[in-house]
Design a protein around this motif. Structure first.
Motif, PDB file in Angstrom:
ATOM      1  N   VAL A  43      -4.525  -3.229   4.919  1.00  0.00           N
ATOM      2  CA  VAL A  43      -4.624  -2.287   3.796  1.00  0.00           C
ATOM      3  C   VAL A  43      -5.322  -1.007   4.257  1.00  0.00           C
ATOM      4  O   VAL A  43      -4.876   0.098   3.938  1.00  0.00           O
ATOM      5  N   THR A  73      -3.306   2.497   4.421  1.00  0.00           N
ATOM      6  CA  THR A  73      -3.851   3.632   3.662  1.00  0.00           C
ATOM      7  C   THR A  73      -3.993   4.843   4.575  1.00  0.00           C
ATOM      8  O   THR A  73      -3.654   5.967   4.193  1.00  0.00           O
ATOM      9  N   VAL A 100       0.837  -1.202   0.000  1.00  0.00           N
ATOM     10  CA  VAL A 100       0.000   0.000   0.000  1.00  0.00           C
ATOM     11  C   VAL A 100       0.874   1.256   0.000  1.00  0.00           C
ATOM     12  O   VAL A 100       0.640   2.188  -0.758  1.00  0.00           O
TER      13      VAL A 100
END
Length: 185
Positions: free
Chosen positions: A112, A116, A67
């Motif tokens: 994730v 993020t 990511v």
């Protein structure tokens, strides 16, 4: 940046998302497919339960870096706008959940989501972490406390930052993560 380049960046993000840490740790170090073991989920939590604590840690690192790398490049060298970064974040999540090369059987998206936030909303991520740390002292149901903490990220973005685009992105990502955890694992 023209529309085709934006689409390419979003597709690149999906491809990065498809790099599933739990699957590759299982195959490379244990010669087993994580999707056939434990909860059959290709995520860090299952890798930790089935293989080892170190498998959990390596999986988290792989899933976080997949990511961080595309978002960092997009922010640092291409100065992407928030909407494209948000689309990239969603594509990363979709790649993690439904990786094409693994027959669309991936993880549940927690790492994730958090990675993020590290890239796009670092202060709300710190608030999330504090909520989880304090909440766990009061109530030992980590999944419940974690989901409350995770929910604070879009709320924080909306209330304190007035960033509608990122609020929508994180709300959408959170909704998918919650749905993926509906069985409680």
């Amino acid at each position: 940046m023209n529309p085709l380049e934006k689409v390419i960046w979003i597709l690149v993000a999906y491809v990065f998302g498809c790099l599933n840490g739990a699957y590759y740790v299982g195959k490379l170090y244990y010669q087993q497919d994580i999707r056939e073991l434990g909860s059959t989920n290709a995520g860090a939590r299952n890798a930790g339960r089935v293989f080892s604590r170190s498998a959990f840690i390596v999986t988290v690192i792989i899933d976080a870096w997949k990511v961080i790398i595309p978002l960092w490049i997009a922010i640092s060298f291409w100065e992407m706008d928030t909407i494209i970064l948000g689309c990239m974040a969603i594509a990363l999540l979709l790649g993690h959940l439904w990786p094409v090369q693994l027959g669309f059987r991936g993880g549940k998206g927690v790492v994730v989501y958090l990675a993020t936030a590290l890239m796009l909303a670092p202060i709300p991520l710190v608030v999330c972490g504090l909520i989880i740390l304090l909440g766990y002292q009061l109530h030992k149901n980590l999944m419940l406390i974690a989901m409350i903490g995770f929910s604070s990220i879009p709320l924080n973005l909306f209330i304190f930052y007035r960033n509608i685009e990122l609020t929508v992105v994180f709300f959408m990502m959170l909704s998918v993560v919650v749905i993926m955890h509906r069985n409680g694992d």
